[in-house]
Scaffold this motif. Structure first.
Motif, PDB file in Angstrom:
ATOM      1  N   ALA A 164      16.235  -1.457 -14.937  1.00  0.00           N
ATOM      2  CA  ALA A 164      16.083  -0.002 -14.980  1.00  0.00           C
ATOM      3  C   ALA A 164      16.495   0.551 -13.621  1.00  0.00           C
ATOM      4  CB  ALA A 164      14.646   0.388 -15.285  1.00  0.00           C
ATOM      5  N   ILE A 165      17.285   1.618 -13.636  1.00  0.00           N
ATOM      6  CA  ILE A 165      17.752   2.229 -12.387  1.00  0.00           C
ATOM      7  C   ILE A 165      17.439   3.722 -12.411  1.00  0.00           C
ATOM      8  CG2 ILE A 165      19.735   2.716 -10.905  1.00  0.00           C
ATOM      9  CD1 ILE A 165      21.084   0.242 -12.026  1.00  0.00           C
ATOM     10  N   ILE A 166      16.741   4.176 -11.380  1.00  0.00           N
ATOM     11  CA  ILE A 166      16.510   5.612 -11.196  1.00  0.00           C
ATOM     12  C   ILE A 166      17.546   6.095 -10.182  1.00  0.00           C
ATOM     13  CG2 ILE A 166      14.905   7.408 -10.459  1.00  0.00           C
ATOM     14  CD1 ILE A 166      12.612   5.546 -11.171  1.00  0.00           C
ATOM     15  N   SER A 167      18.331   7.088 -10.567  1.00  0.00           N
ATOM     16  CA  SER A 167      19.322   7.694  -9.674  1.00  0.00           C
ATOM     17  C   SER A 167      18.829   9.067  -9.267  1.00  0.00           C
ATOM     18  CB  SER A 167      20.680   7.808 -10.366  1.00  0.00           C
ATOM     19  OG  SER A 167      21.146   6.538 -10.751  1.00  0.00           O
ATOM     20  N   ALA A 168      18.768   9.297  -7.966  1.00  0.00           N
ATOM     21  CA  ALA A 168      18.213  10.547  -7.446  1.00  0.00           C
ATOM     22  C   ALA A 168      19.203  11.229  -6.515  1.00  0.00           C
ATOM     23  CB  ALA A 168      16.899  10.265  -6.723  1.00  0.00           C
ATOM     24  N   PRO A 169      20.103  12.059  -7.064  1.00  0.00           N
ATOM     25  CA  PRO A 169      21.052  12.778  -6.200  1.00  0.00           C
ATOM     26  C   PRO A 169      20.324  13.778  -5.310  1.00  0.00           C
ATOM     27  CG  PRO A 169      21.740  12.823  -8.517  1.00  0.00           C
ATOM     28  CD  PRO A 169      20.333  12.317  -8.482  1.00  0.00           C
ATOM     29  N   MET A 170      20.818  13.932  -4.083  1.00  0.00           N
ATOM     30  CA  MET A 170      20.233  14.890  -3.147  1.00  0.00           C
ATOM     31  C   MET A 170      21.249  15.980  -2.850  1.00  0.00           C
ATOM     32  SD  MET A 170      18.281  12.412  -0.431  1.00  0.00           S
ATOM     33  CE  MET A 170      19.777  11.501  -0.040  1.00  0.00           C
ATOM     34  N   ALA A 171      20.844  17.229  -3.046  1.00  0.00           N
ATOM     35  CA  ALA A 171      21.749  18.344  -2.782  1.00  0.00           C
ATOM     36  C   ALA A 171      21.963  18.549  -1.288  1.00  0.00           C
ATOM     37  CB  ALA A 171      21.201  19.622  -3.415  1.00  0.00           C
ATOM     38  N   SER A 172      20.976  18.142  -0.487  1.00  0.00           N
ATOM     39  CA  SER A 172      21.099  18.300   0.969  1.00  0.00           C
ATOM     40  C   SER A 172      20.245  17.252   1.656  1.00  0.00           C
ATOM     41  CB  SER A 172      20.651  19.703   1.405  1.00  0.00           C
ATOM     42  OG  SER A 172      19.262  19.862   1.186  1.00  0.00           O
ATOM     43  N   ALA A 173      20.492  17.060   2.955  1.00  0.00           N
ATOM     44  CA  ALA A 173      19.729  16.082   3.732  1.00  0.00           C
ATOM     45  C   ALA A 173      18.264  16.483   3.852  1.00  0.00           C
ATOM     46  CB  ALA A 173      20.339  15.930   5.122  1.00  0.00           C
ATOM     47  N   ALA A 174      17.981  17.769   3.686  1.00  0.00           N
ATOM     48  CA  ALA A 174      16.599  18.241   3.786  1.00  0.00           C
ATOM     49  C   ALA A 174      15.727  17.683   2.669  1.00  0.00           C
ATOM     50  CB  ALA A 174      16.575  19.773   3.751  1.00  0.00           C
ATOM     51  N   GLU A 175      16.341  17.226   1.575  1.00  0.00           N
ATOM     52  CA  GLU A 175      15.585  16.687   0.445  1.00  0.00           C
ATOM     53  C   GLU A 175      15.305  15.196   0.581  1.00  0.00           C
ATOM     54  OE1 GLU A 175      17.576  17.548  -3.179  1.00  0.00           O
ATOM     55  OE2 GLU A 175      17.576  19.711  -2.872  1.00  0.00           O
ATOM     56  N   ALA A 176      15.754  14.575   1.664  1.00  0.00           N
ATOM     57  CA  ALA A 176      15.639  13.122   1.804  1.00  0.00           C
ATOM     58  C   ALA A 176      14.192  12.644   1.741  1.00  0.00           C
ATOM     59  CB  ALA A 176      16.298  12.671   3.102  1.00  0.00           C
ATOM     60  N   ASP A 177      13.294  13.314   2.458  1.00  0.00           N
ATOM     61  CA  ASP A 177      11.895  12.878   2.489  1.00  0.00           C
ATOM     62  C   ASP A 177      11.243  13.024   1.121  1.00  0.00           C
ATOM     63  OD1 ASP A 177      12.095  12.223   5.145  1.00  0.00           O
ATOM     64  OD2 ASP A 177      11.230  14.106   5.878  1.00  0.00           O
ATOM     65  N   LYS A 178      11.470  14.164   0.459  1.00  0.00           N
ATOM     66  CA  LYS A 178      10.891  14.379  -0.868  1.00  0.00           C
ATOM     67  C   LYS A 178      11.432  13.357  -1.862  1.00  0.00           C
ATOM     68  CE  LYS A 178      10.901  17.587  -4.751  1.00  0.00           C
ATOM     69  NZ  LYS A 178      11.474  18.822  -5.311  1.00  0.00           N
ATOM     70  N   THR A 179      12.735  13.102  -1.798  1.00  0.00           N
ATOM     71  CA  THR A 179      13.352  12.135  -2.708  1.00  0.00           C
ATOM     72  C   THR A 179      12.767  10.748  -2.504  1.00  0.00           C
ATOM     73  OG1 THR A 179      15.416  13.397  -2.747  1.00  0.00           O
ATOM     74  CG2 THR A 179      15.535  11.087  -3.401  1.00  0.00           C
ATOM     75  N   ALA A 180      12.652  10.316  -1.240  1.00  0.00           N
ATOM     76  CA  ALA A 180      12.098   8.997  -0.943  1.00  0.00           C
ATOM     77  C   ALA A 180      10.651   8.893  -1.415  1.00  0.00           C
ATOM     78  CB  ALA A 180      12.198   8.715   0.551  1.00  0.00           C
TER      79      ALA A 180
END
Length: 199
Positions: A164-180
């Protein structure tokens, strides 16, 4: 005249046999190519097979020029991987998708995409996938591992192992912490019974 007719007839028979041999060769080639894709493990799945523990979600490091576990991964997308094994029973994958572009995809050992769901397909961000084989889904209804407010989808798997693979595109670098953070909170484990105990 008769020798000429005989020669033409024998020539026609040879062309028929030649055409039949060519068609048989083409058919054998196509059948072999299709069979190989079904019996040979996919190279990408083999690479992912060495990442993390069985039935456990592993967040991959950000993709960089120095770290690319698979070809063509996007550097502006974070990934989490779970190698699941259904030999001891169903497995639950629970994740909160950050936005409409996040996806959860399930792959068989052959590399074939068995199922995929995107945030845009859901009414809410929490998604729960209950992975089970056809034998496991027969009979009584399967219990849900998390609360009933999440979107629970039962997926019948053609094989007892996969990725299973979750792919999480980030629109900007500011979303890095939330995405992680959201990827770290995703779980992949044995199905929980109604009383919260693992099967």
């Amino acid at each position: 005249m008769r020798p000429v007719v005989r020669f033409l007839r024998s020539l026609r028979i040879k062309w028929v046999w030649l055409a039949a041999a060519v068609l048989a060769g083409v058919f054998l080639h196509i059948a072999t190519v299709l069979a190989v894709t079904q019996v040979t493990p996919h190279r990408g799945i083999q690479i992912l097979a060495g990442i993390g523990q069985i039935n456990s979600m592993t967040v991959l490091p950000p993709v960089t020029a120095a770290y690319q576990p698979l070809p063509f991964l996007s550097p502006d997308t974070r990934y989490a991987v779970c190698r699941f094994d259904l030999h001891k029973g169903p497995v639950v994958i629970h994740a909160t998708l950050g936005d409409d572009n996040w996806t959860v995809a399930l792959y068989a050992p052959s590399g074939a995409n068995v199922y995929a769901v995107a945030g845009a397909d859901l009414e809410q961000r929490d998604v729960e996938l209950l992975l089970a084989t056809s034998q496991d889904t027969q009979g009584a209804a399967l219990p849900i591992a998390r609360d009933a407010s999440s979107t629970t989808i039962t997926v019948g798997m053609p094989s007892r192992t996969g990725v299973a693979i979750i792919s999480a595109p980030m629109a900007s670098a500011a979303e890095a912490d939330k995405t992680a953070r959201l990827l770290t909170q995703a779980v992949c484990n044995a199905r929980l019974s109604a009383d919260g105990a693992a099967n």
